[in-house]
Scaffold this motif. Sequence first.
Motif, PDB file in Angstrom:
ATOM      1  N   THR A 102       0.639  -1.050   0.018  1.00  0.00           N
ATOM      2  CA  THR A 102       0.076   0.253  -0.230  1.00  0.00           C
ATOM      3  C   THR A 102       0.405   1.409   0.060  1.00  0.00           C
ATOM      4  O   THR A 102       1.982   1.173   0.893  1.00  0.00           O
ATOM      5  N   THR A 103       0.274   2.127   0.129  1.00  0.00           N
ATOM      6  CA  THR A 103       0.838   3.708   0.056  1.00  0.00           C
ATOM      7  C   THR A 103       1.793   3.853   1.734  1.00  0.00           C
ATOM      8  O   THR A 103       1.745   5.079   1.359  1.00  0.00           O
ATOM      9  N   GLY A 104       1.383   3.046   2.395  1.00  0.00           N
ATOM     10  CA  GLY A 104       1.478   4.026   3.675  1.00  0.00           C
ATOM     11  C   GLY A 104       3.119   3.452   3.767  1.00  0.00           C
ATOM     12  O   GLY A 104       3.490   3.561   5.604  1.00  0.00           O
ATOM     13  N   ILE A 105       4.385   4.138   3.163  1.00  0.00           N
ATOM     14  CA  ILE A 105       5.875   3.595   2.964  1.00  0.00           C
ATOM     15  C   ILE A 105       5.885   4.824   4.659  1.00  0.00           C
ATOM     16  O   ILE A 105       6.078   6.044   3.724  1.00  0.00           O
ATOM     17  N   LYS A 106       6.486   4.368   4.699  1.00  0.00           N
ATOM     18  CA  LYS A 106       7.976   5.105   5.723  1.00  0.00           C
ATOM     19  C   LYS A 106       9.130   4.932   5.804  1.00  0.00           C
ATOM     20  O   LYS A 106       9.601   3.759   5.168  1.00  0.00           O
ATOM     21  N   ILE A 107       9.542   6.303   6.885  1.00  0.00           N
ATOM     22  CA  ILE A 107      11.036   6.372   6.359  1.00  0.00           C
ATOM     23  C   ILE A 107      11.283   6.883   7.812  1.00  0.00           C
ATOM     24  O   ILE A 107      10.669   7.629   8.370  1.00  0.00           O
ATOM     25  N   GLU A 117       5.886   8.858  -5.345  1.00  0.00           N
ATOM     26  CA  GLU A 117       5.847   8.798  -6.938  1.00  0.00           C
ATOM     27  C   GLU A 117       5.788   7.391  -7.461  1.00  0.00           C
ATOM     28  O   GLU A 117       6.628   6.830  -7.492  1.00  0.00           O
ATOM     29  N   TRP A 118       4.355   7.282  -7.915  1.00  0.00           N
ATOM     30  CA  TRP A 118       4.433   5.631  -8.448  1.00  0.00           C
ATOM     31  C   TRP A 118       4.593   5.870  -9.785  1.00  0.00           C
ATOM     32  O   TRP A 118       4.098   6.435 -10.415  1.00  0.00           O
ATOM     33  N   ILE A 119       5.254   4.738 -10.725  1.00  0.00           N
ATOM     34  CA  ILE A 119       5.378   4.502 -12.274  1.00  0.00           C
ATOM     35  C   ILE A 119       3.785   4.528 -12.161  1.00  0.00           C
ATOM     36  O   ILE A 119       2.880   4.152 -12.336  1.00  0.00           O
ATOM     37  N   GLY A 120       3.522   5.165 -13.885  1.00  0.00           N
ATOM     38  CA  GLY A 120       2.355   4.910 -13.973  1.00  0.00           C
ATOM     39  C   GLY A 120       0.937   5.727 -13.809  1.00  0.00           C
ATOM     40  O   GLY A 120       0.301   6.631 -13.764  1.00  0.00           O
ATOM     41  N   THR A 145      15.479  17.861   6.378  1.00  0.00           N
ATOM     42  CA  THR A 145      14.896  18.680   7.666  1.00  0.00           C
ATOM     43  C   THR A 145      14.203  16.618   8.160  1.00  0.00           C
ATOM     44  O   THR A 145      13.840  16.847   8.887  1.00  0.00           O
ATOM     45  N   PRO A 146      14.479  15.912   7.638  1.00  0.00           N
ATOM     46  CA  PRO A 146      14.148  15.575   6.128  1.00  0.00           C
ATOM     47  C   PRO A 146      13.074  15.215   5.522  1.00  0.00           C
ATOM     48  O   PRO A 146      11.875  15.060   5.961  1.00  0.00           O
ATOM     49  N   THR A 147      13.459  14.881   4.527  1.00  0.00           N
ATOM     50  CA  THR A 147      12.445  15.192   3.238  1.00  0.00           C
ATOM     51  C   THR A 147      12.533  13.945   2.316  1.00  0.00           C
ATOM     52  O   THR A 147      14.569  13.792   1.764  1.00  0.00           O
ATOM     53  N   TYR A 148      11.830  13.203   2.228  1.00  0.00           N
ATOM     54  CA  TYR A 148      12.045  12.413   0.860  1.00  0.00           C
ATOM     55  C   TYR A 148      11.375  12.137  -0.722  1.00  0.00           C
ATOM     56  O   TYR A 148      10.054  12.524   0.031  1.00  0.00           O
ATOM     57  N   VAL A 149      11.803  11.840  -1.758  1.00  0.00           N
ATOM     58  CA  VAL A 149      10.605  11.608  -2.807  1.00  0.00           C
ATOM     59  C   VAL A 149      10.998  10.094  -2.699  1.00  0.00           C
ATOM     60  O   VAL A 149      12.143   9.750  -2.950  1.00  0.00           O
ATOM     61  N   VAL A 150      10.008   9.542  -3.104  1.00  0.00           N
ATOM     62  CA  VAL A 150      10.064   7.733  -3.027  1.00  0.00           C
ATOM     63  C   VAL A 150       9.438   7.419  -4.202  1.00  0.00           C
ATOM     64  O   VAL A 150       8.226   8.526  -4.766  1.00  0.00           O
ATOM     65  N   LEU A 151      10.773   6.993  -5.141  1.00  0.00           N
ATOM     66  CA  LEU A 151      10.240   7.160  -7.331  1.00  0.00           C
ATOM     67  C   LEU A 151       9.869   5.022  -7.248  1.00  0.00           C
ATOM     68  O   LEU A 151      10.419   4.778  -6.652  1.00  0.00           O
ATOM     69  N   ALA A 152       8.747   4.591  -6.862  1.00  0.00           N
ATOM     70  CA  ALA A 152       8.086   3.069  -6.872  1.00  0.00           C
ATOM     71  C   ALA A 152       7.688   2.582  -8.003  1.00  0.00           C
ATOM     72  O   ALA A 152       6.946   3.181  -9.137  1.00  0.00           O
ATOM     73  N   ASN A 153       8.065   1.549  -8.351  1.00  0.00           N
ATOM     74  CA  ASN A 153       7.279   0.583  -9.170  1.00  0.00           C
ATOM     75  C   ASN A 153       7.142  -0.929  -8.483  1.00  0.00           C
ATOM     76  O   ASN A 153       7.361  -0.679  -8.120  1.00  0.00           O
ATOM     77  N   LEU A 154       6.152  -1.597  -9.285  1.00  0.00           N
ATOM     78  CA  LEU A 154       5.450  -2.542  -9.524  1.00  0.00           C
ATOM     79  C   LEU A 154       5.349  -3.234 -10.514  1.00  0.00           C
ATOM     80  O   LEU A 154       5.068  -2.884 -11.923  1.00  0.00           O
TER      81      LEU A 154
END
Length: 158
Positions: A102-107, A117-120, A145-154
């Motif tokens: 799911t989109t609940g990804i944590k760091i 950001e999911w592909i598609g 800050t920290p701030t992240y962008v996660v580029l994700a693909n399935l």
Amino acid sequence: TKRIETTTDGALITGIATVTAGCDFDGFKIEEGVYDTTALNGEFDFELENGHIQTHTGSTAGTYFPDFRVSSSLSLASAMDVGDVISCTLIVAASNTAHYCTTGIKIDNSTSNVTIEWIGSSAPSAGSGSGYDVYTYNIIKTAATPTYVVLANLSNFA
């Protein structure tokens, strides 16, 4: 504490090796990974000290999502500088179409300042139900800050 040891095959370094001017690796490379029979369900720790490629073969018990960190005592925030990128792969035996990441990804146990950001342009809404569901993540630290962008693909491998 011994940190560098010569062996018959070369050298063994214990700890983090920081190279500031580049690396040149010749020959084959092996990356440590995790092969686990635990069934994923809900939040689970994706600890990078165990490898950036983690495989889970147990029948999933529901939707799931990773909490990325280096280890239980070291955060990504402290290990990464702004602009650093970490690539990770999660391989899951696809046993049920209703079970997927799911989109609940944590760091570092937080969803604050984490943009996914999911592909598609859309997150998955189902798993494949057979074979393997393979998720790839590129985590970019964009601010202290920290701030992240996660580029994700399935990708589905059936």
